[in-house]
Design a protein around this motif. Structure first.
Motif, PDB file in Angstrom:
ATOM      1  N   ASP A  56      18.783 -22.159  -5.305  1.00 25.26           N
ATOM      2  CA  ASP A  56      17.815 -21.062  -5.222  1.00 25.26           C
ATOM      3  C   ASP A  56      17.470 -20.731  -3.772  1.00 25.26           C
ATOM      4  N   SER A  57      17.954 -21.530  -2.845  1.00 26.02           N
ATOM      5  CA  SER A  57      17.699 -21.268  -1.427  1.00 26.02           C
ATOM      6  C   SER A  57      18.326 -19.935  -1.032  1.00 26.02           C
ATOM      7  N   ALA A  58      17.516 -19.052  -0.443  1.00 22.28           N
ATOM      8  CA  ALA A  58      17.958 -17.713  -0.062  1.00 22.28           C
ATOM      9  C   ALA A  58      16.762 -16.996   0.556  1.00 22.28           C
ATOM     10  N   THR A  59      16.998 -15.770   1.003  1.00 24.71           N
ATOM     11  CA  THR A  59      15.887 -14.903   1.406  1.00 24.71           C
ATOM     12  C   THR A  59      15.591 -13.957   0.260  1.00 24.71           C
ATOM     13  N   TYR A  60      14.331 -13.866  -0.107  1.00 26.28           N
ATOM     14  CA  TYR A  60      13.896 -13.007  -1.210  1.00 26.28           C
ATOM     15  C   TYR A  60      13.183 -11.796  -0.617  1.00 26.28           C
ATOM     16  N   LEU A  61      13.675 -10.630  -1.003  1.00 28.17           N
ATOM     17  CA  LEU A  61      13.190  -9.372  -0.468  1.00 28.17           C
ATOM     18  C   LEU A  61      12.455  -8.577  -1.543  1.00 28.17           C
ATOM     19  N   CYS A  62      11.340  -8.018  -1.135  1.00 27.15           N
ATOM     20  CA  CYS A  62      10.547  -7.154  -1.994  1.00 27.15           C
ATOM     21  C   CYS A  62      10.638  -5.741  -1.421  1.00 27.15           C
ATOM     22  N   ALA A  63      10.699  -4.729  -2.291  1.00 24.19           N
ATOM     23  CA  ALA A  63      10.772  -3.346  -1.825  1.00 24.19           C
ATOM     24  C   ALA A  63      10.147  -2.430  -2.857  1.00 24.19           C
ATOM     25  N   PHE A  64       9.589  -1.298  -2.386  1.00 25.51           N
ATOM     26  CA  PHE A  64       9.143  -0.290  -3.342  1.00 25.51           C
ATOM     27  C   PHE A  64       9.953   0.977  -3.118  1.00 25.51           C
ATOM     28  N   SER A  65      10.003   1.792  -4.136  1.00 25.74           N
ATOM     29  CA  SER A  65      10.807   2.995  -4.109  1.00 25.74           C
ATOM     30  C   SER A  65       9.965   4.177  -3.675  1.00 25.74           C
ATOM     31  N   GLY A  66      10.432   4.906  -2.645  1.00 27.21           N
ATOM     32  CA  GLY A  66       9.718   6.066  -2.143  1.00 27.21           C
ATOM     33  C   GLY A  66      10.122   7.338  -2.854  1.00 27.21           C
ATOM     34  N   ASN A  67       9.706   8.471  -2.301  1.00 27.47           N
ATOM     35  CA  ASN A  67       9.874   9.761  -2.958  1.00 27.47           C
ATOM     36  C   ASN A  67      11.322  10.108  -3.299  1.00 27.47           C
ATOM     37  N   THR A  68      12.229   9.801  -2.391  1.00 25.61           N
ATOM     38  CA  THR A  68      13.629  10.148  -2.653  1.00 25.61           C
ATOM     39  C   THR A  68      14.396   8.979  -3.244  1.00 25.61           C
ATOM     40  N   GLY A  69      13.670   7.949  -3.640  1.00 26.77           N
ATOM     41  CA  GLY A  69      14.324   6.770  -4.166  1.00 26.77           C
ATOM     42  C   GLY A  69      14.673   5.765  -3.092  1.00 26.77           C
ATOM     43  N   LYS A  70      14.452   6.139  -1.816  1.00 29.86           N
ATOM     44  CA  LYS A  70      14.758   5.182  -0.756  1.00 29.86           C
ATOM     45  C   LYS A  70      13.850   3.975  -0.889  1.00 29.86           C
ATOM     46  N   LEU A  71      14.372   2.813  -0.539  1.00 25.48           N
ATOM     47  CA  LEU A  71      13.618   1.582  -0.652  1.00 25.48           C
ATOM     48  C   LEU A  71      12.953   1.244   0.678  1.00 25.48           C
ATOM     49  N   ILE A  72      11.669   0.888   0.600  1.00 25.57           N
ATOM     50  CA  ILE A  72      10.916   0.407   1.748  1.00 25.57           C
ATOM     51  C   ILE A  72      10.759  -1.097   1.560  1.00 25.57           C
ATOM     52  N   PHE A  73      11.365  -1.858   2.454  1.00 27.66           N
ATOM     53  CA  PHE A  73      11.434  -3.307   2.312  1.00 27.66           C
ATOM     54  C   PHE A  73      10.365  -4.042   3.102  1.00 27.66           C
ATOM     55  N   GLY A  74       9.952  -5.200   2.567  1.00 24.13           N
ATOM     56  CA  GLY A  74       9.189  -6.151   3.347  1.00 24.13           C
ATOM     57  C   GLY A  74      10.144  -6.957   4.224  1.00 24.13           C
ATOM     58  N   GLN A  75       9.563  -7.852   5.015  1.00 26.97           N
ATOM     59  CA  GLN A  75      10.368  -8.631   5.949  1.00 26.97           C
ATOM     60  C   GLN A  75      11.109  -9.778   5.274  1.00 26.97           C
ATOM     61  N   GLY A  76      10.720 -10.103   4.052  1.00 29.04           N
ATOM     62  CA  GLY A  76      11.398 -11.152   3.311  1.00 29.04           C
ATOM     63  C   GLY A  76      10.749 -12.515   3.450  1.00 29.04           C
ATOM     64  N   THR A  77      10.992 -13.367   2.469  1.00 30.71           N
ATOM     65  CA  THR A  77      10.593 -14.774   2.506  1.00 30.71           C
ATOM     66  C   THR A  77      11.854 -15.624   2.408  1.00 30.71           C
TER      67      THR A  77
ATOM     68  N   THR B 264       0.877  -1.158   0.000  1.00 35.19           N
ATOM     69  CA  THR B 264       0.000   0.000   0.000  1.00 35.19           C
ATOM     70  C   THR B 264       0.918   1.212   0.000  1.00 35.19           C
ATOM     71  N   VAL B 265       0.926   1.930  -1.114  1.00 35.70           N
ATOM     72  CA  VAL B 265       1.791   3.093  -1.256  1.00 35.70           C
ATOM     73  C   VAL B 265       1.025   4.216  -1.908  1.00 35.70           C
ATOM     74  N   SER B 266       1.445   5.436  -1.622  1.00 37.89           N
ATOM     75  CA  SER B 266       0.766   6.602  -2.173  1.00 37.89           C
ATOM     76  C   SER B 266       1.149   6.834  -3.620  1.00 37.89           C
ATOM     77  N   GLY B 267       2.344   6.418  -3.986  1.00 39.84           N
ATOM     78  CA  GLY B 267       2.763   6.586  -5.376  1.00 39.84           C
ATOM     79  C   GLY B 267       3.913   5.655  -5.676  1.00 39.84           C
ATOM     80  N   LEU B 268       3.636   4.612  -6.447  1.00 38.83           N
ATOM     81  CA  LEU B 268       4.657   3.605  -6.697  1.00 38.83           C
ATOM     82  C   LEU B 268       5.590   4.071  -7.796  1.00 38.83           C
ATOM     83  N   ARG B 269       6.873   4.175  -7.469  1.00 39.73           N
ATOM     84  CA  ARG B 269       7.868   4.552  -8.468  1.00 39.73           C
ATOM     85  C   ARG B 269       8.586   3.344  -9.026  1.00 39.73           C
ATOM     86  N   GLY B 270       8.467   2.206  -8.330  1.00 39.78           N
ATOM     87  CA  GLY B 270       9.135   0.998  -8.790  1.00 39.78           C
ATOM     88  C   GLY B 270       9.013  -0.065  -7.723  1.00 39.78           C
TER      89      GLY B 270
END
Lengths: 113, 109
Positions: free
Chosen positions: B82-103, B26-32
């Motif tokens: 392929d065993s690893a932790t997979y991280l999802c993130a979206f890019s905020g206003n300044t390009g900073k990444l907001i990450f999930g907790q990972g799988t 849930t983001v106000s504006g998805l840049r990526g």
């Protein structure tokens, strides 16, 4: 080509001491980011540099944390009067600009005793 | 408040058993929307960037898709490497990444 490098790879310090963590971004990358990864907290944004200026410091957890970037390249994250809760892996990432993909370094594992 | 949630937290698969990892946001504006892979003791390794709903990208056994509310990372016929932790993130206003907790994915031979 060379990726993002960080030093030291590991740092053990005593509570109350100051520490400096270094990041060398990919050559030509103008944007540089610091993140912190703690057990149970995931990856958290700390600070963003565009060139030598830091337009976004919103993630710094307290005034004990500061960072600078010189020559549009190397960045140093300084933690003063370290506390045990500062123990974490500190990751640096760089990108061509703030809209581009970020590439991460290997991180510095900080342990505060 | 902008946030990203990943599920499941952990996933165990047998080699060759395909599955999907979920990232809802849930983001106000998805840049990526970014996917990274992280091996123990290492920094995150970039996998994919998705910018608009309907977009898909593939790399070897991995395929990432994006809708207006979530992204999936499909793993086809996984191997132990392929065993690893997979991280999802979206890019905020300044390009900073907001990450999930990972799988954390474990693929057994």
């Amino acid at each position: 080509g060379a990726g993002v490098s960080q030093s030291p790879s590991n740092k053990v310090t005593e509570k109350g001491k100051d520490v400096e963590l270094r990041c060398d971004p990919i050559s030509g990358h103008t944007a540089l980011y610091w993140y912190r990864q703690s057990l149970g907290q995931g990856l958290e944004f700390l600070i963003y540099f565009q060139g030598n200026s830091a337009p976004d410091k919103s993630g710094l957890p307290s005034d004990r944390f500061s960072a600078e970037r010189t020559g549009g390249s190397v960045s140093t994250l300084t933690i003063q009067r370290t506390q045990q809760e500062d123990s974490a892996v500190y990751l640096c990432a760089s990108s061509l600009d703030n809209t581009d993909t970020q590439y991460f370094g290997p991180g510095t594992r900080l342990t505060v005793l | 408040e902008d946030q990203v949630t990943q599920s499941p937290e952990a996933l165990r698969l047998q080699e060759g058993e395909s599955s999907s990892l979920n990232c809802s946001y849930t983001v106000s504006g998805l840049r990526g929307l970014f996917w990274y892979r992280q091996d123990p003791g290492k920094g995150p390794e970039f996998l994919f960037t998705l910018y608009s709903a309907g977009e898909e990208k593939e790399k070897e056994r991995l395929k990432a898709t994006l809708t207006k509310k979530e992204s999936f990372l499909h793993i086809t016929a996984p191997k132990p490497e392929d065993s690893a932790t997979y991280l999802c993130a979206f890019s905020g206003n300044t390009g900073k990444l907001i990450f999930g907790q990972g799988t954390t994915l474990q693929v057994k031979p």
